[in-house]
Design a protein around this motif. Structure first.
Motif, PDB file in Angstrom:
ATOM      1  N   GLN A  81      20.898  84.903  -4.867  1.00 15.13           N
ATOM      2  CA  GLN A  81      20.759  85.319  -6.143  1.00 15.13           C
ATOM      3  C   GLN A  81      19.911  86.667  -6.403  1.00 15.13           C
ATOM      4  O   GLN A  81      19.005  86.859  -5.668  1.00 15.13           O
ATOM      5  CB  GLN A  81      20.162  84.158  -6.940  1.00 15.13           C
ATOM      6  N   LEU A  82      20.618  87.348  -7.268  1.00 15.42           N
ATOM      7  CA  LEU A  82      19.881  88.919  -7.706  1.00 15.42           C
ATOM      8  C   LEU A  82      19.456  88.530  -9.153  1.00 15.42           C
ATOM      9  O   LEU A  82      20.319  88.359 -10.084  1.00 15.42           O
ATOM     10  CB  LEU A  82      20.690  89.838  -7.616  1.00 15.42           C
ATOM     11  N   HIS A  83      17.998  88.699  -9.602  1.00 11.30           N
ATOM     12  CA  HIS A  83      17.624  88.491 -11.078  1.00 11.30           C
ATOM     13  C   HIS A  83      17.136  89.832 -11.299  1.00 11.30           C
ATOM     14  O   HIS A  83      16.025  90.408 -10.525  1.00 11.30           O
ATOM     15  CB  HIS A  83      16.657  87.369 -11.008  1.00 11.30           C
ATOM     16  N   ILE A  84      17.265  90.429 -12.428  1.00 11.08           N
ATOM     17  CA  ILE A  84      16.763  91.582 -12.965  1.00 11.08           C
ATOM     18  C   ILE A  84      16.386  91.439 -14.373  1.00 11.08           C
ATOM     19  O   ILE A  84      16.985  90.746 -15.229  1.00 11.08           O
ATOM     20  CB  ILE A  84      17.822  92.889 -13.175  1.00 11.08           C
ATOM     21  N   ALA A  85      15.171  91.881 -14.687  1.00 15.01           N
ATOM     22  CA  ALA A  85      14.457  91.590 -15.972  1.00 15.01           C
ATOM     23  C   ALA A  85      13.931  92.916 -16.512  1.00 15.01           C
ATOM     24  O   ALA A  85      13.257  93.658 -15.755  1.00 15.01           O
ATOM     25  CB  ALA A  85      13.384  90.548 -15.902  1.00 15.01           C
ATOM     26  N   VAL A  86      13.847  93.248 -17.758  1.00 12.44           N
ATOM     27  CA  VAL A  86      13.316  94.309 -18.608  1.00 12.44           C
ATOM     28  C   VAL A  86      12.468  93.522 -19.436  1.00 12.44           C
ATOM     29  O   VAL A  86      12.670  92.796 -20.167  1.00 12.44           O
ATOM     30  CB  VAL A  86      14.097  94.908 -19.221  1.00 12.44           C
ATOM     31  N   PRO A 137       4.013  88.863 -23.742  1.00 15.38           N
ATOM     32  CA  PRO A 137       5.378  89.463 -22.786  1.00 15.38           C
ATOM     33  C   PRO A 137       6.481  89.013 -23.624  1.00 15.38           C
ATOM     34  O   PRO A 137       6.701  87.990 -24.212  1.00 15.38           O
ATOM     35  CB  PRO A 137       4.979  88.764 -21.594  1.00 15.38           C
ATOM     36  N   HIS A 138       7.421  89.752 -23.620  1.00 20.25           N
ATOM     37  CA  HIS A 138       8.782  89.796 -24.259  1.00 20.25           C
ATOM     38  C   HIS A 138       9.797  90.278 -23.152  1.00 20.25           C
ATOM     39  O   HIS A 138       9.622  91.122 -22.599  1.00 20.25           O
ATOM     40  CB  HIS A 138       9.006  90.460 -25.304  1.00 20.25           C
ATOM     41  N   ILE A 139      10.762  89.280 -22.954  1.00 25.33           N
ATOM     42  CA  ILE A 139      11.884  89.704 -22.164  1.00 25.33           C
ATOM     43  C   ILE A 139      12.997  90.305 -22.831  1.00 25.33           C
ATOM     44  O   ILE A 139      13.676  89.749 -24.015  1.00 25.33           O
ATOM     45  CB  ILE A 139      12.559  88.361 -21.482  1.00 25.33           C
ATOM     46  N   LEU A 140      13.156  91.755 -22.613  1.00 23.45           N
ATOM     47  CA  LEU A 140      14.257  92.314 -23.470  1.00 23.45           C
ATOM     48  C   LEU A 140      15.755  92.417 -23.145  1.00 23.45           C
ATOM     49  O   LEU A 140      16.702  92.396 -23.817  1.00 23.45           O
ATOM     50  CB  LEU A 140      13.750  94.085 -23.556  1.00 23.45           C
ATOM     51  N   ASP A 141      15.825  92.158 -21.606  1.00 24.39           N
ATOM     52  CA  ASP A 141      17.066  92.057 -21.144  1.00 24.39           C
ATOM     53  C   ASP A 141      16.727  91.296 -19.703  1.00 24.39           C
ATOM     54  O   ASP A 141      15.854  91.317 -19.056  1.00 24.39           O
ATOM     55  CB  ASP A 141      17.651  93.154 -20.808  1.00 24.39           C
ATOM     56  N   SER A 185       6.983  88.008 -12.713  1.00 23.36           N
ATOM     57  CA  SER A 185       5.485  88.438 -12.073  1.00 23.36           C
ATOM     58  C   SER A 185       5.794  89.920 -11.591  1.00 23.36           C
ATOM     59  O   SER A 185       4.804  90.624 -12.245  1.00 23.36           O
ATOM     60  CB  SER A 185       5.225  87.351 -11.255  1.00 23.36           C
ATOM     61  N   ALA A 186       6.725  90.303 -10.972  1.00 24.20           N
ATOM     62  CA  ALA A 186       6.869  91.688 -10.513  1.00 24.20           C
ATOM     63  C   ALA A 186       7.184  92.605 -11.693  1.00 24.20           C
ATOM     64  O   ALA A 186       6.577  93.698 -11.538  1.00 24.20           O
ATOM     65  CB  ALA A 186       8.143  91.841  -9.588  1.00 24.20           C
ATOM     66  N   ALA A 187       7.829  92.188 -12.619  1.00 24.87           N
ATOM     67  CA  ALA A 187       7.969  92.978 -14.052  1.00 24.87           C
ATOM     68  C   ALA A 187       6.668  93.466 -14.448  1.00 24.87           C
ATOM     69  O   ALA A 187       6.356  94.311 -14.934  1.00 24.87           O
ATOM     70  CB  ALA A 187       9.081  92.541 -14.815  1.00 24.87           C
ATOM     71  N   LEU A 188       5.977  92.198 -14.917  1.00 25.28           N
ATOM     72  CA  LEU A 188       4.651  92.383 -15.420  1.00 25.28           C
ATOM     73  C   LEU A 188       3.575  93.108 -14.558  1.00 25.28           C
ATOM     74  O   LEU A 188       2.809  93.937 -15.018  1.00 25.28           O
ATOM     75  CB  LEU A 188       3.942  91.019 -15.663  1.00 25.28           C
ATOM     76  N   GLN A 189       3.812  93.043 -13.209  1.00 24.86           N
ATOM     77  CA  GLN A 189       2.847  93.734 -12.179  1.00 24.86           C
ATOM     78  C   GLN A 189       3.179  95.180 -12.353  1.00 24.86           C
ATOM     79  O   GLN A 189       2.279  96.069 -12.558  1.00 24.86           O
ATOM     80  CB  GLN A 189       3.026  93.164 -10.990  1.00 24.86           C
ATOM     81  N   ASP A 190       4.492  95.561 -12.426  1.00 23.11           N
ATOM     82  CA  ASP A 190       4.995  96.971 -12.331  1.00 23.11           C
ATOM     83  C   ASP A 190       4.355  97.613 -13.821  1.00 23.11           C
ATOM     84  O   ASP A 190       4.107  98.800 -13.896  1.00 23.11           O
ATOM     85  CB  ASP A 190       6.375  97.205 -12.029  1.00 23.11           C
ATOM     86  N   ALA A 191       4.464  96.695 -14.904  1.00 21.87           N
ATOM     87  CA  ALA A 191       4.315  97.158 -16.203  1.00 21.87           C
ATOM     88  C   ALA A 191       2.691  97.712 -16.223  1.00 21.87           C
ATOM     89  O   ALA A 191       2.445  98.572 -17.122  1.00 21.87           O
ATOM     90  CB  ALA A 191       4.764  96.060 -17.136  1.00 21.87           C
ATOM     91  N   LEU A 192       1.906  96.958 -15.521  1.00 22.95           N
ATOM     92  CA  LEU A 192       0.201  97.126 -15.732  1.00 22.95           C
ATOM     93  C   LEU A 192      -0.014  97.833 -14.647  1.00 22.95           C
ATOM     94  O   LEU A 192      -1.250  98.112 -14.552  1.00 22.95           O
ATOM     95  CB  LEU A 192      -0.465  95.899 -15.925  1.00 22.95           C
ATOM     96  N   PHE A 193       0.643  98.107 -13.571  1.00 21.13           N
ATOM     97  CA  PHE A 193       0.061  98.499 -12.135  1.00 21.13           C
ATOM     98  C   PHE A 193      -0.420  99.884 -12.492  1.00 21.13           C
ATOM     99  O   PHE A 193      -1.594 100.132 -11.634  1.00 21.13           O
ATOM    100  CB  PHE A 193       1.041  98.627 -10.990  1.00 21.13           C
ATOM    101  N   SER A 194       0.008 100.640 -13.122  1.00 19.90           N
ATOM    102  CA  SER A 194      -0.569 102.033 -13.345  1.00 19.90           C
ATOM    103  C   SER A 194      -1.894 102.129 -13.848  1.00 19.90           C
ATOM    104  O   SER A 194      -2.643 103.036 -13.739  1.00 19.90           O
ATOM    105  CB  SER A 194       0.396 102.851 -14.217  1.00 19.90           C
ATOM    106  N   GLU A 203      11.281  98.068 -15.912  1.00 22.31           N
ATOM    107  CA  GLU A 203      12.654  97.337 -15.382  1.00 22.31           C
ATOM    108  C   GLU A 203      12.027  96.981 -13.777  1.00 22.31           C
ATOM    109  O   GLU A 203      11.599  98.025 -13.083  1.00 22.31           O
ATOM    110  CB  GLU A 203      13.708  98.180 -15.380  1.00 22.31           C
ATOM    111  N   ARG A 204      12.443  95.760 -13.484  1.00 24.43           N
ATOM    112  CA  ARG A 204      11.998  95.505 -12.089  1.00 24.43           C
ATOM    113  C   ARG A 204      13.103  94.454 -11.790  1.00 24.43           C
ATOM    114  O   ARG A 204      13.651  93.574 -12.032  1.00 24.43           O
ATOM    115  CB  ARG A 204      10.666  94.548 -12.104  1.00 24.43           C
ATOM    116  N   ARG A 205      13.680  95.033 -10.143  1.00 26.66           N
ATOM    117  CA  ARG A 205      14.505  94.086  -9.359  1.00 26.66           C
ATOM    118  C   ARG A 205      13.752  93.213  -8.488  1.00 26.66           C
ATOM    119  O   ARG A 205      12.760  93.600  -7.860  1.00 26.66           O
ATOM    120  CB  ARG A 205      15.398  95.137  -8.799  1.00 26.66           C
ATOM    121  N   ALA A 206      14.251  92.052  -8.432  1.00 27.95           N
ATOM    122  CA  ALA A 206      13.592  91.078  -7.423  1.00 27.95           C
ATOM    123  C   ALA A 206      14.450  90.066  -7.019  1.00 27.95           C
ATOM    124  O   ALA A 206      15.181  89.816  -7.576  1.00 27.95           O
ATOM    125  CB  ALA A 206      12.384  90.300  -8.064  1.00 27.95           C
TER     126      ALA A 206
END
Length: 249
Positions: free
Chosen positions: A90-95, A105-109, A203-212, A246-249
């Motif tokens: 399975q491939l899941h992609i979240a914005v 946190p809000h899931i836009l897509d 989790s990966a999307a949240l991490q990338d959003a705040l990593f910077s 946007e994060r792919r996992a």
């Protein structure tokens, strides 16, 4: 079974006879007419073992056999062979969007694509993906077991635990591809265990959003409270109201 029956029937193993009585399979003693049912043997050895002498303490009626399937293409004519290499993908992609004021946190897509080989029942497969996605999003953003300092559970009811419902679900875009498995006679793969994919994706999307900003997401569960604590601890308030990723996992 003969050793156990010989003790219970007060006879030797040579005097035992396997047969079938009024209460099912049983073992009888030829010399004294006594008998014991199979379920009585199991009861003694598994539950009432205190009546056994020391030499029978290690006696068991449990047997374990292991068969390891060979990793090869099965016999399609006989429908026989190794079906262990039939895992689906399975491939899941979240914005995901995080509000800088509320930290909610809000899931836009959200998109989920699966590959379970030859699809036997498409509606069932699609339903499995939606259900797994719901469970994973709930585990990532809403559902958490919280305890106080002395170990009392604070989320002991569904009012506190907050399970995910249709009201909290984003609109999931779904698609699938078919890559037939060479290890099943129909080309199908296993399906319905994709609940962990949304946890990693969110989790990966949240991490990338705040990593910077130097924020480290150290847990698989994150809500407004945990994000607030993480951001405030790192002191990364910056200009702008929202952080998007946007994060792919």
């Amino acid at each position: 079974m003969k050793r156990l029956a010989a003790f219970l029937l007060e006879t030797s193993q040579e005097n035992l006879e396997f047969g079938f009585g009024q209460q099912g399979p049983q073992i009888s003693a030829k010399d004294n007419g006594k008998f014991v049912n199979y379920w009585q043997l199991a009861n003694v050895v598994n539950v009432n073992s205190a009546v056994l002498p020391a030499e029978l303490y290690e006696l068991t009626l449990n047997c374990r056999y292991i068969w390891r399937a060979p990793f090869k293409v099965p016999d399609k004519e006989k429908k026989y062979g190794s079906l262990t290499l039939t895992y689906a993908s399975q491939l899941h992609i979240a914005v995901v969007e995080i509000d800088r004021d509320t930290f909610i946190p809000h899931i836009l897509d959200y998109v989920a694509v699966d590959d379970c080989g030859k699809v036997i029942n498409p509606p069932i497969v699609e339903g499995q993906v939606y259900g797994a996605t719901a469970h994973g999003i709930g585990a990532a953003l809403m559902e958490n077991c919280v305890y106080d300092a002395v170990g009392n559970m604070l989320t002991a009811t569904f009012s506190d635990y907050t399970p995910i419902t249709a009201m909290n679900m984003p609109n999931v875009k779904y698609a699938h591809i078919e890559t037939p498995s060479p290890h099943s006679y129909s080309g199908a793969k296993g399906m319905g265990e994709g609940g962990a994919a949304p946890i990693h994706t969110i989790s990966a999307a949240l991490q990338d959003a705040l990593f910077s900003g130097g924020v480290l997401i150290a847990d698989s569960f994150n809500n407004a409270d945990t994000l607030y604590r993480a951001v405030v601890k790192k002191e990364i308030y910056q200009a702008g109201d929202l952080v998007k990723m946007e994060r792919r996992a």
